[in-house]
Design an enzyme around this catalytic site. Sequence first.
Site, short mmCIF file in Angstrom:
data_model
loop_
_atom_site.label_atom_id
_atom_site.label_comp_id
_atom_site.label_asym_id
_atom_site.label_seq_id
_atom_site.Cartn_x
_atom_site.Cartn_y
_atom_site.Cartn_z
N PHE A 1 -31.55 19.81 -4.97
CA PHE A 1 -30.83 18.58 -5.24
C PHE A 1 -30.67 18.44 -6.75
O PHE A 1 -31.65 18.39 -7.48
CB PHE A 1 -31.56 17.34 -4.67
N ASP B 1 -34.51 22.23 -13.46
CA ASP B 1 -34.23 20.81 -13.20
C ASP B 1 -35.58 20.12 -12.97
O ASP B 1 -36.19 20.27 -11.91
CB ASP B 1 -33.31 20.68 -11.98
N LYS C 1 -35.72 10.69 -14.28
CA LYS C 1 -36.40 9.62 -13.52
C LYS C 1 -37.54 8.91 -14.25
O LYS C 1 -37.41 7.76 -14.63
CB LYS C 1 -36.86 10.18 -12.18
C1 LIG Z 1 -32.85 12.42 -8.66
C2 LIG Z 1 -32.54 13.83 -9.03
C3 LIG Z 1 -31.34 14.18 -9.67
C4 LIG Z 1 -30.24 13.19 -9.92
O1 LIG Z 1 -30.63 12.19 -10.78
P1 LIG Z 1 -29.71 10.86 -10.93
O2 LIG Z 1 -30.41 10.08 -12.00
O3 LIG Z 1 -29.71 10.16 -9.61
O4 LIG Z 1 -28.36 11.31 -11.32
C5 LIG Z 1 -31.18 15.48 -10.07
N1 LIG Z 1 -32.13 16.42 -9.84
C6 LIG Z 1 -33.29 16.13 -9.23
C7 LIG Z 1 -34.30 17.19 -9.04
C8 LIG Z 1 -33.53 14.83 -8.79
O5 LIG Z 1 -34.66 14.55 -8.15
#
Ligand SMILES: *Cc1c(COP(=O)(O)O)cnc(C)c1O
Length: 391
Positions: A134, A219, A248
Amino acid sequence: MTTKETIDLFDKYVIANYSRLPRVIVKGEGCYCFDADGNKILDMFPGWAVSAIGHCHPKVVEALRKQAGELLHIDNTFYSEPQGKLAKLLSERAFGGKCFFCNSGAEANEAALKLARLHTGPEKYKFITAEGSFHGRTLATLTATAQPKHHEGLLPLLPGFAYVPFNDIAALESAFSDEVAAVMVEPIQGEGGINIAAKEYLQAIRRLCDENAALLIFDEVTTGIGRTGKWFAYQHFDVEPDIMTMAKALGGGVAIGAMMAKAEVAASLVPGKHASTFGGNALVCAAAIAVIEAIEQENLLENAVKLGQYTKDRLEQLKQKHAIIDSVRGVGLMIGVQLTSSGTDIADKCLENGLRINCTQGTVLRFMPPMIATKSQINQAVDILDTVLTE
Ligand SMILES: *Cc1c(COP(=O)(O)O)cnc(C)c1O
């Protein structure tokens, strides 16, 4: 306003793109949030992992108050102190890279993908990502997100992306070519179900990237800023990325994202190639500085390690009692409970009993307790889950 009045407002004026629970949260404090009907909820998934040092951490609130009295926002035509200080703090806790600031995880990943293409040149334009990943909801990061269910209705996606099974070295080897600009991967997949990369897998990605002059992007939007018991999850694996993204937990509850890149890679992001109006503004950077300081002053990395092990042990005990629990996995305070059947109802029932957890991929309960949580709060959470599973 009553709960019903607020929900009515949403029905009339807010786009219904979320399946929301019928509760209005009016206050957050530490490991708890409170709804408009006076219910106190033990929050073990605070803000989708945003409020990792708890709701409204006093040090973050104080930093926001102070900064709000001085300077909220100045555009990136100028320098501002909090942005420079924050970049230094992050760099020193990671691999010594340089930072670009934005407002979310998706934006941080967008920046990473753009930088990878800019740095590796026009012949190299392809990206490899892992199934179950994701990476966000913008078109590029959605394309990077290798889950067909998220792509429905949005085709065609961006060209140049290839997907490989997570933790499969052979598949990655055969997907590689000298047209690959970068591999983007989460060291631990979150939304994908708390899937932990094998050390050899991340090491193999590093080797293949080096052999093919491609970049490695981690990521760390969910895993970064202490969640796993280290500042960044990659530090568990002895593999350094060229580019890393975070968001986050970084702002302690305010919107901030960041991309860090090794200096020689970062050099390719010259004026005119990328920007963000709000990125790195004084207010959010002051909050992020306070988050880092709080984690250090309160030994929260240590707590994440100890409490993570304790939570896993307690959940393992539940497994002896309840056949629906297949396994428990996680690193630090990023914990998944793999069920043998659907867990959506279980998460809903937990909320009715005062515990907020999350269910992802249909069968994985996610526990992401705040790093300030105590054993007794973990006990309370596990006991509620126990009660729900017994029913
Ligand atoms: C939440 C998340 C995203 C996206 O972040 P947003 O702030 O919602 O755009 C991308 N990568 C990972 C691993 C995430 O958990």
